[in-house]
Design an enzyme around this catalytic site. Structure first.
Site, mmCIF file in Angstrom:
data_model
loop_
_atom_site.group_PDB
_atom_site.id
_atom_site.type_symbol
_atom_site.label_atom_id
_atom_site.label_comp_id
_atom_site.label_asym_id
_atom_site.label_seq_id
_atom_site.Cartn_x
_atom_site.Cartn_y
_atom_site.Cartn_z
ATOM 1 N N ILE A 106 0.378 -1.282 0.272
ATOM 2 C CA ILE A 106 0.253 0.033 0.287
ATOM 3 C C ILE A 106 1.135 1.185 0.227
ATOM 4 C CG2 ILE A 106 -0.156 -0.086 2.556
ATOM 5 C CD1 ILE A 106 -2.740 0.963 2.615
ATOM 6 N N CYS A 107 -0.291 1.810 -0.515
ATOM 7 C CA CYS A 107 0.960 3.564 -0.394
ATOM 8 C C CYS A 107 2.290 3.136 -1.308
ATOM 9 C CB CYS A 107 1.089 4.101 0.657
ATOM 10 S SG CYS A 107 1.458 5.883 0.622
ATOM 11 N N ASN A 108 4.185 3.649 -0.408
ATOM 12 C CA ASN A 108 4.692 3.579 -1.170
ATOM 13 C C ASN A 108 5.379 2.295 -1.079
ATOM 14 O OD1 ASN A 108 4.690 6.313 -1.475
ATOM 15 N ND2 ASN A 108 5.935 6.972 0.077
ATOM 16 N N SER A 110 3.817 -0.077 -2.426
ATOM 17 C CA SER A 110 3.498 -0.275 -4.144
ATOM 18 C C SER A 110 4.103 0.484 -4.579
ATOM 19 C CB SER A 110 1.662 0.212 -4.015
ATOM 20 O OG SER A 110 1.729 1.795 -4.510
ATOM 21 N N ALA A 160 -2.922 -1.145 -3.344
ATOM 22 C CA ALA A 160 -3.535 0.340 -2.804
ATOM 23 C C ALA A 160 -2.938 1.717 -2.931
ATOM 24 C CB ALA A 160 -4.703 -0.724 -1.902
#
Length: 198
Positions: A106-108, A110, A160
């Site tokens: 998720i976020c960084n 990803s 995400a």
């Protein structure tokens, strides 16, 4: 015996991004539901890691002593995914993908998956396509598979954006077949709306 899901934490990890996933896996999707999984934490070393919010976590495992039979990795976002420390996680992710285990970012986190080519052949999302391309760099070649959504699941890979912790949790629960569809959806709606459906 319950299968272990490993939450990968780096310093300055985003506390809230794993907040829905962990209890749903550890305690069951609904009160009284059976749980197939147990959450453990892993970091580069066994030294404590500190979240953005100041929570100090003593990891269960270092990357050198992860058990072979875990069921999945959940990479929690934060600002340390662009550091040399994060590079030491690459072989762990590579091995998990090769062994068809869950890998979720998720976020960084990803973006980290994109940086290392792990998203080039699967549907995925992140903090926006331009953001992903800018920070993932030349190893990212998955633009045609990018979906502008909150959370995307493609087989064992879940991604995400940083504003979609609930949707990230839901897709992970589906990927792990943590419970029946109706229970996963009801739990999601409860957390989204604050209303429990009888």
């Amino acid at each position: 015996m319950k299968k272990e899901i490993l939450f990968v934490l780096l310093n300055e990890f985003a506390d809230w991004e794993g907040a829905y996933i962990a209890p749903n896996l550890n305690c069951g999707v609904e009160p009284g539901s059976p749980s197939k999984y147990i959450v453990k934490t892993v970091a580069v070393t066994k030294d404590p890691v500190v979240s953005i919010g100041g929570f100090k976590v003593l990891p269960d495992y270092a990357i050198t002593d992860i058990p072979a039979d875990y069921a999945g990795l959940v990479l929690i976002g934060g600002m340390s995914w662009f550091t040399p420390e994060a590079e030491r996680i690459v072989p762990v992710v590579k091995e998990a993908i090769e062994n068809k285990k869950l890998v979720a970012g998720i976020c960084n986190a990803s973006v980290f998956l994109g940086m290392h080519g792990f998203l080039n052949q699967v549907k995925h999302t992140s903090n926006g396509l331009e953001y992903l391309k800018m920070y993932a760099g030349p190893n990212y070649a998955g633009e045609s598979h990018y979906i502008d959504g909150q959370a995307v699941r493609d087989g064992n890979i879940v991604t995400a954006n940083g504003f979609s912790a609930l949707e990230f949790s839901r897709e992970i629960l589906y990927a792990l077949e943590a419970d029946a569809t109706e229970k996963i959806e009801r739990s999601y709606r409860m957390n989204k709306t604050g209303v429990w459906e009888e």
